[in-house]
Design a protein around this motif. Structure first.
Motif, short mmCIF file in Angstrom:
data_model
loop_
_atom_site.label_atom_id
_atom_site.label_comp_id
_atom_site.label_asym_id
_atom_site.label_seq_id
_atom_site.Cartn_x
_atom_site.Cartn_y
_atom_site.Cartn_z
N THR A 250 0.83 -1.21 0.00
CA THR A 250 0.00 0.00 0.00
C THR A 250 0.85 1.25 0.00
O THR A 250 0.62 2.19 -0.79
N ASN A 251 1.87 1.30 0.88
CA ASN A 251 2.75 2.47 0.93
C ASN A 251 3.47 2.67 -0.39
O ASN A 251 3.59 3.80 -0.89
N TYR A 252 3.94 1.58 -0.96
CA TYR A 252 4.69 1.65 -2.22
C TYR A 252 3.80 2.15 -3.35
O TYR A 252 4.16 3.07 -4.09
N THR A 253 2.61 1.59 -3.47
CA THR A 253 1.75 1.98 -4.59
C THR A 253 1.22 3.40 -4.42
O THR A 253 1.08 4.12 -5.40
N ASP B 258 0.96 8.80 -6.46
CA ASP B 258 1.06 10.24 -6.19
C ASP B 258 2.01 10.91 -7.18
O ASP B 258 1.70 11.97 -7.74
N PHE B 259 3.19 10.30 -7.38
CA PHE B 259 4.16 10.89 -8.30
C PHE B 259 3.65 10.88 -9.73
O PHE B 259 3.70 11.91 -10.42
N GLU B 260 3.17 9.74 -10.19
CA GLU B 260 2.74 9.62 -11.58
C GLU B 260 1.57 10.55 -11.88
O GLU B 260 1.48 11.13 -12.97
N LYS C 17 8.34 25.55 -8.67
CA LYS C 17 7.72 25.01 -7.46
C LYS C 17 7.09 23.64 -7.72
O LYS C 17 7.23 22.72 -6.91
N THR C 18 6.42 23.52 -8.83
CA THR C 18 5.79 22.23 -9.15
C THR C 18 6.84 21.17 -9.45
O THR C 18 6.66 19.99 -9.11
N ASP C 19 7.94 21.58 -10.09
CA ASP C 19 9.03 20.62 -10.35
C ASP C 19 9.62 20.12 -9.04
O ASP C 19 9.97 18.93 -8.91
N LEU C 20 9.75 21.02 -8.06
CA LEU C 20 10.30 20.63 -6.76
C LEU C 20 9.35 19.66 -6.07
O LEU C 20 9.79 18.67 -5.46
N LEU C 21 8.07 19.92 -6.18
CA LEU C 21 7.07 19.02 -5.60
C LEU C 21 7.17 17.64 -6.24
O LEU C 21 7.17 16.61 -5.55
N CYS C 22 7.26 17.60 -7.57
CA CYS C 22 7.37 16.33 -8.28
C CYS C 22 8.68 15.62 -7.93
O CYS C 22 8.72 14.38 -7.83
N LYS C 23 9.74 16.39 -7.75
CA LYS C 23 11.03 15.81 -7.37
C LYS C 23 10.93 15.10 -6.03
O LYS C 23 11.41 13.97 -5.85
N MET D 22 8.22 13.95 -4.66
CA MET D 22 7.37 12.77 -4.85
C MET D 22 8.14 11.64 -5.54
O MET D 22 7.95 10.46 -5.22
N ALA D 23 8.99 12.01 -6.49
CA ALA D 23 9.80 11.01 -7.19
C ALA D 23 10.75 10.32 -6.22
O ALA D 23 10.92 9.09 -6.27
N GLU D 24 11.37 11.10 -5.34
CA GLU D 24 12.28 10.52 -4.36
C GLU D 24 11.55 9.55 -3.44
O GLU D 24 12.07 8.47 -3.12
N ASN D 25 10.34 9.91 -3.03
CA ASN D 25 9.55 9.02 -2.19
C ASN D 25 9.16 7.75 -2.94
O ASN D 25 9.20 6.64 -2.38
N ALA D 26 8.77 7.92 -4.21
CA ALA D 26 8.38 6.76 -5.02
C ALA D 26 9.54 5.80 -5.20
O ALA D 26 9.39 4.57 -5.05
N ILE D 27 10.72 6.33 -5.51
CA ILE D 27 11.91 5.50 -5.69
C ILE D 27 12.26 4.79 -4.39
O ILE D 27 12.55 3.59 -4.37
N LYS D 28 12.25 5.54 -3.29
CA LYS D 28 12.61 4.97 -1.98
C LYS D 28 11.64 3.86 -1.59
O LYS D 28 12.07 2.77 -1.18
N ASP D 29 10.35 4.13 -1.71
CA ASP D 29 9.35 3.14 -1.28
C ASP D 29 9.33 1.92 -2.20
O ASP D 29 9.16 0.78 -1.75
N LYS D 30 9.51 2.17 -3.50
CA LYS D 30 9.52 1.05 -4.44
C LYS D 30 10.74 0.17 -4.21
O LYS D 30 10.64 -1.06 -4.18
N THR D 31 11.90 0.80 -4.02
CA THR D 31 13.12 0.04 -3.77
C THR D 31 13.01 -0.76 -2.48
O THR D 31 13.39 -1.94 -2.42
#
Length: 218
Positions: free
Chosen positions: A130-133, A138-140, A172-178, A180-189
């Motif tokens: 659940t956390n990973y997905t 959120d990022f996608e 600002k939106t790029d930073l937000l996505c960045k 989210m991307a870091e969280n997605a990578i961390k949780d997926k890994t």
């Protein structure tokens, strides 16, 4: 190893195939498991700092994430990551399911040779899904939504019409996505690393028990 592959697919959100991102995360988890067992066998602690850093760059250089990070091209990052791997755990492009099966088989055999039962094979990791997905969704969702046209429209609704103002809003939106991307990578890994550990431990425990049973029957 068909049972292993079936279990693997069940843990991959019922995916029918393994993409590059999933393969990289699994390869990383299998490698960490392999190195831990190698350390047990040799008694020498492996410094994995450089390996972890190169893996992080590989993930961030994937097309879906690369625009948010200042990293080298994906092929260059993959080449640097490959150099940090034990030679026997190298990988190539494509045929990911076959490679994962072979790598898992190697890691399971290595752990079984040590003869130590794990404490992980009975752990339920499905709740981690659940956390990973959620992180990935959120990022996608944000990455697809925050197009230049959308940002310009929203900025206009906020009274921001100058190129400089729109560029600042884009930043600002790029930073937000960045983030989210870091969280997605961390949780997926983290999730796929646990999947690798879980399956390696489960099948290694079975193999150890099987060998003990065969020895006792001699």
């Amino acid at each position: 190893m068909q049972n292993l592959i079936d279990d693997l697919h069940n843990k991959l959100l019922c995916a029918n195939s393994i993409g590059e991102e999933e393969f990289l995360a699994l390869h990383y988890g299998i490698t960490l498991n392999y190195l831990r067992n190698r350390d047990k066998q040799t008694g020498v602690k492996t410094d994995i700092t450089e390996f972890e850093e190169k893996f992080d760059k590989v993930m961030k250089s994937l097309p879906k994430y690369a625009k948010y990070f200042d990293v080298s091209s994906h092929p260059e990052c993959v080449d640097e990551y490959r150099k940090a791997l034990p030679e026997e755990l190298n990988f190539s492009s494509g045929g990911y399911a076959t490679q994962v099966s072979a790598l898992m088989d190697m890691a399971i055999g290595y752990q079984a040779e040590l003869g130590d039962y794990s404490h992980n094979s009975g752990v339920n990791i499905d709740n981690d899904r659940t956390n990973y997905t959620n992180s990935v969704i959120d990022f996608e969702t944000a990455s697809a939504k925050f197009t230049p046209e959308f940002i310009k429209q929203v900025a206009g609704q906020m009274g921001i019409t100058s190129p400089e103002g729109i560029a600042a809003y884009q930043k600002k939106t790029d930073l937000l996505c960045k983030n989210m991307a870091e969280n997605a990578i961390k949780d997926k890994t983290s999730y796929y690393t646990r999947v690798a550990d879980y399956l390696i431990d489960f099948y290694a425990d079975n193999e150890i028990a099987k060998r003990e049973e065969e020895e006792s029957s001699i």
